[in-house]
Design a protein around this motif. Structure first.
Motif, PDB file in Angstrom:
ATOM      1  N   PHE A 186     -61.271 -75.153  30.282  1.00  0.00           N
ATOM      2  CA  PHE A 186     -60.557 -73.970  30.778  1.00  0.00           C
ATOM      3  C   PHE A 186     -59.434 -73.549  29.842  1.00  0.00           C
ATOM      4  O   PHE A 186     -59.254 -72.364  29.588  1.00  0.00           O
ATOM      5  CB  PHE A 186     -59.966 -74.267  32.166  1.00  0.00           C
ATOM      6  CG  PHE A 186     -60.948 -74.034  33.290  1.00  0.00           C
ATOM      7  CD1 PHE A 186     -62.270 -73.712  33.031  1.00  0.00           C
ATOM      8  CD2 PHE A 186     -60.533 -74.138  34.618  1.00  0.00           C
ATOM      9  CE1 PHE A 186     -63.167 -73.501  34.062  1.00  0.00           C
ATOM     10  CE2 PHE A 186     -61.435 -73.925  35.656  1.00  0.00           C
ATOM     11  CZ  PHE A 186     -62.744 -73.607  35.375  1.00  0.00           C
ATOM     12  N   THR A 187     -58.663 -74.527  29.331  1.00  0.00           N
ATOM     13  CA  THR A 187     -57.495 -74.146  28.538  1.00  0.00           C
ATOM     14  C   THR A 187     -57.903 -73.410  27.262  1.00  0.00           C
ATOM     15  O   THR A 187     -57.132 -72.625  26.733  1.00  0.00           O
ATOM     16  CB  THR A 187     -56.621 -75.358  28.165  1.00  0.00           C
ATOM     17  OG1 THR A 187     -57.481 -76.433  27.806  1.00  0.00           O
ATOM     18  CG2 THR A 187     -55.724 -75.763  29.301  1.00  0.00           C
ATOM     19  N   ARG A 188     -59.123 -73.682  26.783  1.00  0.00           N
ATOM     20  CA  ARG A 188     -59.592 -72.931  25.617  1.00  0.00           C
ATOM     21  C   ARG A 188     -59.514 -71.432  25.848  1.00  0.00           C
ATOM     22  O   ARG A 188     -59.347 -70.655  24.932  1.00  0.00           O
ATOM     23  CB  ARG A 188     -61.059 -73.269  25.343  1.00  0.00           C
ATOM     24  CG  ARG A 188     -61.288 -74.523  24.605  1.00  0.00           C
ATOM     25  CD  ARG A 188     -62.537 -74.415  23.746  1.00  0.00           C
ATOM     26  NE  ARG A 188     -63.586 -73.612  24.326  1.00  0.00           N
ATOM     27  CZ  ARG A 188     -64.844 -74.020  24.478  1.00  0.00           C
ATOM     28  NH1 ARG A 188     -65.173 -75.210  24.106  1.00  0.00           N
ATOM     29  NH2 ARG A 188     -65.749 -73.236  24.997  1.00  0.00           N
ATOM     30  N   PHE A 189     -59.632 -71.043  27.114  1.00  0.00           N
ATOM     31  CA  PHE A 189     -59.697 -69.619  27.415  1.00  0.00           C
ATOM     32  C   PHE A 189     -58.350 -68.924  27.300  1.00  0.00           C
ATOM     33  O   PHE A 189     -58.290 -67.711  27.232  1.00  0.00           O
ATOM     34  CB  PHE A 189     -60.320 -69.391  28.789  1.00  0.00           C
ATOM     35  CG  PHE A 189     -61.804 -69.620  28.756  1.00  0.00           C
ATOM     36  CD1 PHE A 189     -62.651 -68.653  28.285  1.00  0.00           C
ATOM     37  CD2 PHE A 189     -62.340 -70.827  29.158  1.00  0.00           C
ATOM     38  CE1 PHE A 189     -64.012 -68.870  28.213  1.00  0.00           C
ATOM     39  CE2 PHE A 189     -63.692 -71.049  29.095  1.00  0.00           C
ATOM     40  CZ  PHE A 189     -64.538 -70.070  28.625  1.00  0.00           C
ATOM     41  N   ASN A 190     -57.267 -69.712  27.295  1.00  0.00           N
ATOM     42  CA  ASN A 190     -55.961 -69.097  27.066  1.00  0.00           C
ATOM     43  C   ASN A 190     -56.000 -68.304  25.766  1.00  0.00           C
ATOM     44  O   ASN A 190     -55.541 -67.177  25.682  1.00  0.00           O
ATOM     45  CB  ASN A 190     -54.887 -70.174  26.962  1.00  0.00           C
ATOM     46  CG  ASN A 190     -54.450 -70.653  28.329  1.00  0.00           C
ATOM     47  OD1 ASN A 190     -54.301 -69.858  29.253  1.00  0.00           O
ATOM     48  ND2 ASN A 190     -54.270 -71.947  28.456  1.00  0.00           N
ATOM     49  N   ARG A 191     -56.547 -68.971  24.776  1.00  0.00           N
ATOM     50  CA  ARG A 191     -56.630 -68.357  23.457  1.00  0.00           C
ATOM     51  C   ARG A 191     -57.563 -67.153  23.485  1.00  0.00           C
ATOM     52  O   ARG A 191     -57.256 -66.090  22.935  1.00  0.00           O
ATOM     53  CB  ARG A 191     -57.128 -69.417  22.479  1.00  0.00           C
ATOM     54  CG  ARG A 191     -57.486 -68.906  21.110  1.00  0.00           C
ATOM     55  CD  ARG A 191     -56.239 -68.647  20.306  1.00  0.00           C
ATOM     56  NE  ARG A 191     -56.559 -67.923  19.088  1.00  0.00           N
ATOM     57  CZ  ARG A 191     -57.035 -68.462  17.991  1.00  0.00           C
ATOM     58  NH1 ARG A 191     -57.248 -69.746  17.948  1.00  0.00           N
ATOM     59  NH2 ARG A 191     -57.279 -67.733  16.925  1.00  0.00           N
ATOM     60  N   VAL A 192     -58.702 -67.327  24.119  1.00  0.00           N
ATOM     61  CA  VAL A 192     -59.687 -66.249  24.163  1.00  0.00           C
ATOM     62  C   VAL A 192     -59.072 -65.012  24.829  1.00  0.00           C
ATOM     63  O   VAL A 192     -59.171 -63.898  24.306  1.00  0.00           O
ATOM     64  CB  VAL A 192     -60.932 -66.707  24.950  1.00  0.00           C
ATOM     65  CG1 VAL A 192     -61.900 -65.552  25.114  1.00  0.00           C
ATOM     66  CG2 VAL A 192     -61.596 -67.873  24.260  1.00  0.00           C
ATOM     67  N   VAL A 193     -58.409 -65.243  25.959  1.00  0.00           N
ATOM     68  CA  VAL A 193     -57.842 -64.109  26.691  1.00  0.00           C
ATOM     69  C   VAL A 193     -56.763 -63.427  25.863  1.00  0.00           C
ATOM     70  O   VAL A 193     -56.687 -62.201  25.801  1.00  0.00           O
ATOM     71  CB  VAL A 193     -57.292 -64.582  28.058  1.00  0.00           C
ATOM     72  CG1 VAL A 193     -56.487 -63.481  28.720  1.00  0.00           C
ATOM     73  CG2 VAL A 193     -58.432 -64.998  28.955  1.00  0.00           C
ATOM     74  N   ARG A 194     -55.945 -64.240  25.181  1.00  0.00           N
ATOM     75  CA  ARG A 194     -54.895 -63.665  24.349  1.00  0.00           C
ATOM     76  C   ARG A 194     -55.502 -62.774  23.266  1.00  0.00           C
ATOM     77  O   ARG A 194     -55.121 -61.626  23.086  1.00  0.00           O
ATOM     78  CB  ARG A 194     -54.093 -64.784  23.692  1.00  0.00           C
ATOM     79  CG  ARG A 194     -53.172 -64.305  22.598  1.00  0.00           C
ATOM     80  CD  ARG A 194     -52.788 -65.444  21.685  1.00  0.00           C
ATOM     81  NE  ARG A 194     -51.991 -64.966  20.574  1.00  0.00           N
ATOM     82  CZ  ARG A 194     -52.505 -64.517  19.431  1.00  0.00           C
ATOM     83  NH1 ARG A 194     -53.819 -64.461  19.273  1.00  0.00           N
ATOM     84  NH2 ARG A 194     -51.728 -64.106  18.461  1.00  0.00           N
TER      85      ARG A 194
END
Lengths: 121, 736
Positions: B410-418
């Motif tokens: 899930f935390t990988r998606f922080n970057r993706v969303v940014r």
């Protein structure tokens, strides 16, 4: 057989050094953090030499050296620390904390073994 | 790949993740020094470890990155959006380099190298004004010393060996060093011809501190090693010992200078040198006589050393404070670290092997159980039942070992969303809940890609631009949620957005345009929305580089189905959409419910079984019944699988539930609970509908595992169609 205690938060470095030492006929004891190493020292682990990384999260190498030197058993034990070319200033700091010498990363197996031979009694 | 490299790759990816998370935090809180240090440390560790495994392309690249981070750490440059963006792109590049290493390629492809070079050019703009590397001073000292050798004055001393004078520091022993070590090591460079101990500074016994070192040595060494090699022997004590090295055939005056420089009495030292054979008595006498005439007044060396000492003390004090402050902060982190230290790294294939073995154990246990029951010996039955309970516990613990938290994915998606929200010019927040939900590692590995597609879709097609959102009375910032939780033996992952929802009419129109449905067909809203899962469907007016190539959703569904999972979508126009992925907790062993039809045995996953009821014989011509006022469609396995043999007088229905839908499965016999080790079907059976795998029974027979989800799907679809077709209320049959 001489036992060498390795402390580094990098599993790669722990494994590579212990491979080299194992082939050269040394026994190794390992810890992945300053905290873990200190616990082992406090419980009186029997080692002839400590090799520690300086830059670790939590208790760093310099703190570890200071704490280990406070324990009577390890007052005269040789301590080496791992460092890089770029960290000249930290050498002084580590020496002041009680380190005997250093190993510059990345070291060849010969460098490493020679240095160990130099400080081991 | 050797073990060291695979350890490096694992560690490197962890550090890379730490670096990336740190950089994302840095954007939010640019002044957090601990965080900057953490990022630097991660980069530094990767660089160091890549040097150890001799992966130079990673080492060189990380060296550049580290330089920039070092300047950031020292406050020479400041955090900016450009900088963090650049560093994040460097993280991506590092990930690519790791891929190269993992694939075992000798060096990165031209494309990856080009990307690295352009990043380096950008990185250089942050280091362009950096001071030259320190160390010049040291080099100068060395040339100075070498110059001395050739200086004029005095005759050449007739000796072909090196002369080493060393006075060790008082604290040497306390630093863990032994003077003997140096001498022994020196012996390994060549032959020690002579060695004189100089114990002159030793105080009277009463004042002597046994922990201090009072020794000095005069050594003559015959060796082919260079001066640098000899000096290197004393590297560790250079700072606190007096060391003079004279090369073979040095000039007399150099020996005299040596005698003057050392703290002992000139005459006495001269005698020692003579005794060591470095000088002859005649040479010494001549030298001392000559020196008397030009003797310099005062001990310059001593005067100089004091301020240096003071500076050192000052330095120490500064360092002490810095260290103490750092320690204070770090104690807060230390508890967390202690927890981490209790983890053990285990190679995944070792775990898989264990799980396989446990699987065999379960099968063997079941067979022992069966034999015990047949034998009718109650003691044997009892002991095998204890055994099988233990096996069950072992099974659960072994499976637990493979469970990992979904948080990392899930935390990988922080970057993706940014990144994606910047690219799209939308303002989007990511909310994560249930990051600590655990599921099988092999599932976690494969769920990343489908999730990525869904999240990107939500951001690209779901969330509206800020202006549109405001016009619709929503907050400017859109949110995408990632939720995970457990639900009756499966794990549910939701991707929720508060955007415009799926446009029902647009989807229908598109489907008609593409000839996927006929204009005359009547479809429910849900059926229309479900069209997005069909191959080749896309409604985006413009194809962006993020999503919208129209290959996405059916691939997502197929990937999830390969994991024995299912996915569905709910949407309310104007309010947002919700994608729900349902996955089995594990892929290896399940609790099953064994049923029999004719001579064949089948396993239904126990988590899906709701109840079992007897089927009354008066339903022979129907395939639904009234279960306490609810219509329950059912399938007859005998018909479905075309099993031979007489239909027994009494049949049973197993009521199963999946994703809120109930259905019945008609079988002959109910044989009870059974631990099921799932063996995958061969590739030729991969497209078989209704069967998910096979297992081996205690008797050695093979039982097929029913894929309840596809059975239900098939049944409810049939049901809906027939309802639409005659839109008449079905005649129901009372079951109980």
């Amino acid at each position: 057989m001489k036992t060498i205690f390795l402390v580094d938060d990098s599993a790669t470095i722990l494994l590579s050094i212990s491979n080299i030492l194992g082939k050269a006929g040394y026994a190794t004891e390992k810890a992945a953090s300053g905290e873990e190493a200190l616990r082992k020292f406090q419980s009186g682990v029997k080692v002839d030499l400590l090799i520690t990384d300086l830059n670790m999260p939590g208790i760093n190498g310099i703190e570890l050296i200071k704490e280990v030197r406070k324990l009577p058993t390890y007052k005269f034990m040789p301590i080496l620390f791992l460092t890089t070319e770029s960290q000249q200033s930290r050498k002084m700091e580590a020496k002041a904390a009680g380190a005997s010498g250093w190993i510059v990363k990345p070291a060849t197996a010969d460098d490493l073994l020679n240095t160990i031979k130099l400080v081991l009694r | 790949m050797d073990e060291l490299t695979s350890v490096f790759i694992q560690e490197g990816r962890e550090q890379l993740q730490a670096m990336e998370n740190g950089l994302l935090d840095l954007e939010q809180d640019p002044d957090n020094h601990d965080n900057i240090n953490g990022i630097f440390r991660a980069a530094h560790t990767i660089k160091g470890a890549s040097g150890v495994i001799e992966c130079h392309y990673i080492e060189n690249f990380m060296h550049r990155v580290e330089n920039v981070l070092d300047r950031l750490r020292n406050g020479e440059i400041h955090v900016s959006g450009d900088l963090t963006g650049l560093l994040l792109r460097c993280c991506d590049q590092l990930g690519r380099l790791m891929d190269v290493l993992e694939a075992g390629d000798p060096e990165p492809s031209a494309e990856v190298q080009a990307a690295g070079e352009s990043l380096q050019i950008e990185l250089n703009t942050y280091t362009a004004h950096a001071a030259p590397v320190a160390g010049g001073a040291i080099v100068e000292v060395e040339t100075d010393a070498a110059g001395d050798v050739h200086s004029s004055g005095g005759g050449v001393v007739n000796t072909d060996s090196w002369h080493i004078s060393v006075r060790f520091g008082l604290h040497m022993l306390r630093g863990g060093m032994d003077p003997l070590s140096f001498i022994r090591f020196l012996g390994s460079l060549g032959e020690i011809i002579a060695l004189e101990t100089v114990p002159d500074v030793m105080p009277p016994a009463a004042e002597m501190d046994p922990e201090s070192c009072y020794l000095g040595f005069e050594i003559r060494l015959q060796t082919r090693s260079s001066k640098a090699d000899i000096e290197r022997v004393f590297d560790f004590c250079r700072d606190d010992c007096e060391l003079r090295i004279l090369p073979p055939n040095s000039k007399l005056h150099e020996y005299l200078k040596l005698i003057h420089d050392l703290p002992e009495d000139d005459m006495r030292l001269g005698e020692i040198l003579v005794r060591a054979g470095a000088l002859t008595q005649a040479e010494l006498d001549e030298g001392l006589r000559a020196q008397l005439q030009v003797r310099l007044p005062g001990a310059e060396g001593a005067a100089e050393s004091t301020p240096i000492g003071e500076i050192l003390v000052d330095k120490k004090v500064v360092h002490k404070e810095v260290v103490e402050a750092a320690v204070h902060k770090q104690t807060q982190l230390s508890e967390k670290k202690a927890v981490e230290a209790r983890l053990i790294r285990v190679q995944a294939d070792k775990l898989d092997q264990l799980i396989d073995l446990v699987g065999e154990l379960v099968i063997a246990g079941a067979s022992a159980n069966l034999l015990a029951q047949r034998s009718g010996q109650s003691e044997l039955v009892e002991s095998t039942s204890i055994l099988s309970r233990l096996v069950e516990n072992i099974r659960d613990s072994a499976l637990q070992l493979r469970m990992v938290q979904i948080g990392e994915t899930f935390t990988r998606f922080n970057r993706v969303v940014r990144d994606v929200s910047k690219e799209l010019g939308k303002e989007i927040d990511l909310i994560i809940t249930g990051a600590d939900t655990e599921l099988d590692k092999s599932v976690v590995e494969k769920i990343g890609d489908p999730l990525m597609h869904l999240v990107r879709n939500c951001m690209d097609h779901g969330i509206e631009p800020a202006a549109v959102r405001e016009a619709r009375g929503k907050s400017r910032r859109g949110t995408v949620e990632l939720n995970a939780y457990h639900d009756s033996g499966s794990i549910v992952i939701e991707v929720v957005d508060d955007g415009g929802g799926l446009p029902r009419d647009k989807i229908l129109q598109k489907a008609i345009d593409k000839g996927m449905v006929q204009p005359t067909q009547t479809l429910t809203d849900q059926e229309i929305i479900n069209l997005i899962w069909e191959p080749g469907f896309s409604t985006a007016d413009q194809v962006t580089n993020l999503s919208g190539r129209g290959v996405g959703m059916d691939v997502v569904r197929r990937n999830i189905q390969n994991l024995r999972g299912s996915c569905e979508v709910n949407s309310t126009e104007g309010e947002g959409s919700k994608f729900t992925i349902r996955l089995p907790l594990t892929l290896a062993i399940i609790d099953g419910f064994l049923v029999g039809v004719g001579k064949a045995a089948y396993v239904i996953p126990l988590d899906m079984v709701v109840e079992c009821i007897e089927l009354k014989s008066n339903t022979a011509d129907r395939d639904f019944l009234n279960l306490r006022g609810e219509v329950l469609p059912f399938v007859r396995l005998r018909e479905l699988f075309e099993i031979d043999g007489e239909q027994p007088a009494r049949e049973n229905i197993v009521v199963v539930q999946h994703a809120g839908q109930k259905a019945g499965i008609v079988v002959d016999q109910l044989m009870g609970e059974f631990q099921t080790v799932i063996k995958p079907l061969g590739t030729i059976f991969r497209h078989l509908r209704g069967i998910g795998g096979s297992t081996i029974l205690g008797s050695g027979d093979v039982a097929l595992i029913l894929d309840v989800q596809s059975l239900i799907h098939r049944k409810t679809r049939q049901e809906e169609r027939s309802m639409h077709a005659n839109s008449a209320l079905p005649r129901s049959t009372q079951a109980n």
